[in-house]
Design a protein around this motif. Sequence first.
Motif, short mmCIF file in Angstrom:
data_model
loop_
_atom_site.label_atom_id
_atom_site.label_comp_id
_atom_site.label_asym_id
_atom_site.label_seq_id
_atom_site.Cartn_x
_atom_site.Cartn_y
_atom_site.Cartn_z
N ASN A 285 22.91 43.08 37.13
CA ASN A 285 22.10 44.14 37.72
C ASN A 285 22.66 44.65 39.04
OD1 ASN A 285 19.91 45.90 37.37
ND2 ASN A 285 18.58 44.68 38.70
N ASN A 286 23.99 44.63 39.15
CA ASN A 286 24.66 45.19 40.31
C ASN A 286 25.11 46.62 39.99
OD1 ASN A 286 24.77 42.59 41.91
ND2 ASN A 286 25.96 41.97 40.11
N MET A 287 25.20 47.47 40.99
CA MET A 287 25.65 48.84 40.75
C MET A 287 27.06 48.87 40.20
SD MET A 287 24.06 50.81 44.09
CE MET A 287 24.80 52.38 43.61
N LYS A 288 27.92 47.98 40.71
CA LYS A 288 29.28 47.83 40.20
C LYS A 288 29.58 46.34 40.10
CE LYS A 288 31.14 50.23 43.59
NZ LYS A 288 29.96 50.86 44.23
N THR A 289 30.31 45.94 39.07
CA THR A 289 30.73 44.54 38.99
C THR A 289 31.90 44.29 39.93
OG1 THR A 289 29.99 44.35 36.70
CG2 THR A 289 31.57 42.71 37.48
N THR A 290 32.88 45.17 39.93
CA THR A 290 34.05 45.01 40.79
C THR A 290 34.38 46.35 41.46
OG1 THR A 290 35.44 45.34 38.81
CG2 THR A 290 35.11 43.07 39.57
N GLY A 291 34.83 46.27 42.71
CA GLY A 291 35.18 47.47 43.44
C GLY A 291 36.19 47.17 44.52
N ASN A 292 36.59 48.20 45.27
CA ASN A 292 37.50 48.00 46.39
C ASN A 292 36.78 48.27 47.70
OD1 ASN A 292 37.26 50.78 46.62
ND2 ASN A 292 39.35 51.24 45.95
N GLY A 293 37.49 48.09 48.80
CA GLY A 293 36.86 48.25 50.10
C GLY A 293 36.42 49.66 50.39
N GLY A 294 36.91 50.63 49.61
CA GLY A 294 36.48 52.01 49.77
C GLY A 294 35.26 52.36 48.96
N ASP A 295 34.62 51.35 48.40
CA ASP A 295 33.38 51.51 47.65
C ASP A 295 33.60 52.21 46.31
OD1 ASP A 295 30.68 50.90 47.43
OD2 ASP A 295 30.03 52.85 48.18
N ASN A 296 34.81 52.12 45.77
CA ASN A 296 35.10 52.68 44.45
C ASN A 296 35.14 51.56 43.42
OD1 ASN A 296 35.53 55.40 45.42
ND2 ASN A 296 37.49 54.66 46.25
N ALA A 297 34.64 51.84 42.22
CA ALA A 297 34.71 50.87 41.14
C ALA A 297 36.16 50.68 40.70
CB ALA A 297 33.87 51.34 39.96
N ILE A 298 36.52 49.44 40.37
CA ILE A 298 37.85 49.14 39.84
C ILE A 298 37.69 48.27 38.59
CG2 ILE A 298 38.97 49.28 42.10
CD1 ILE A 298 38.99 46.23 42.22
N ASN A 299 38.76 48.21 37.81
CA ASN A 299 38.75 47.39 36.61
C ASN A 299 38.63 45.92 36.98
OD1 ASN A 299 39.75 45.95 34.17
ND2 ASN A 299 40.09 48.04 33.45
N ASN A 300 37.88 45.17 36.17
CA ASN A 300 37.70 43.74 36.47
C ASN A 300 38.72 42.85 35.77
OD1 ASN A 300 36.84 43.62 33.81
ND2 ASN A 300 34.68 43.29 34.29
N ASP A 301 39.87 43.43 35.37
CA ASP A 301 40.86 42.64 34.65
C ASP A 301 41.56 41.60 35.53
OD1 ASP A 301 42.34 44.38 36.17
OD2 ASP A 301 43.45 45.26 34.49
N PHE A 302 41.32 41.63 36.86
CA PHE A 302 41.89 40.59 37.72
C PHE A 302 41.06 39.31 37.68
CE2 PHE A 302 38.89 42.83 40.40
CZ PHE A 302 38.30 41.84 41.16
N LEU A 303 39.92 39.36 36.98
CA LEU A 303 39.06 38.19 36.82
C LEU A 303 39.15 37.68 35.38
CD1 LEU A 303 35.80 39.37 38.66
CD2 LEU A 303 37.63 37.93 39.57
N LYS A 304 39.53 36.42 35.23
CA LYS A 304 39.48 35.77 33.93
C LYS A 304 38.15 35.03 33.85
CE LYS A 304 41.79 32.54 30.82
NZ LYS A 304 42.92 31.57 30.66
N MET A 305 37.21 35.59 33.07
CA MET A 305 35.85 35.09 33.05
C MET A 305 35.59 34.18 31.87
SD MET A 305 33.69 38.53 34.03
CE MET A 305 34.30 39.74 35.18
#
Length: 343
Positions: A285-305
Amino acid sequence: MVKQLFLLLMMTISSLFTSAEVLYVNAKTGNDKNTGSQSQPLKTLGEAANRINANTEKKATTIILSEGVYALTETVLFNNNKFSAENRLTIRAEILPNDANWNPQRMPIITTIIAGKPTPGDGEETRGLEIETSHVTIQGLRFTGSQDYYYIDGKQNRRYYPIWRDGKNLEDLVVTQCLFAGNVDVLPIRVAVIANGHGLVLDHCVFYNCQNPVVFWNAQDGTSYQNAMRYCLVYEAYYSGVWTTDQTGDDFEFHHNVIANSRTAWIRDNNSTHHYQIHDCILANNMKTTGNGGDNAINNDFLKMENVQLSGIVEIEKDQSKNNYLQLKEGSFGSKLQAGLFK
């Protein structure tokens, strides 16, 4: 012979305990002219820090805070880098969350009325506890937000950091069973824990309505190792749930955490190429799962979940009479992860 060895062992253990330094602090009954013993406690955390910084004897040191409100009027600096993994500095509550007679009202409360220091062209900042030494544990304390409003003039702002570590060559800072409670409107917390160096470990902590709970910052050699965040609850972080920089190493340990109802669950700096393995978490329930310091959404492929849930309704206990106040409601979604103050 066995009896002699046993006596020798007991004498050795006894000498270790007696050589340790213990300072008691009580905001209600203490006096900074006291000895710091249990019967004659100090009044302020600042005085305890002054005595520790002046003592060059290398031995374990514990500061024990009784329940009460500790209003910091200036940054409390610990800069005597004499401690080791075996003989560490511990700053803890007298009664801890797992103790039989603990309840939320018994947590020592650290708040600040420190005037912000100007930072060139970038507003003001305030630091609560500044830990410029290695091998430190902070346990069982409640930190509230700053009394100041966040914005100054719409361009510059005031930033409050309850726990700060600047030294890029320092290591081993454990923050455990602590509660950080802010408010976006009147008690802002910019970053609850921000630390350069290595070995920043957040364990069984709760971050409620903080702008950012933690930034795993930079190290002298370009990569920060042995960092961890585990069994932590982040709720309504209005910028990020966890922030890793381009120097947060791939060995970052992240598991059994709940980050919910926040703006961005995980921020990774744009320049970072690091990848992380995370498991047994809820990022829901987060607005974005992953983002950068500029508040833009980024792909979460850097996380192995592994066993990470990205949806679901997380419920927080708001009844102040209950021991799990500001933690997950008993039996609710995610409670089996055991994220929160109790070990």
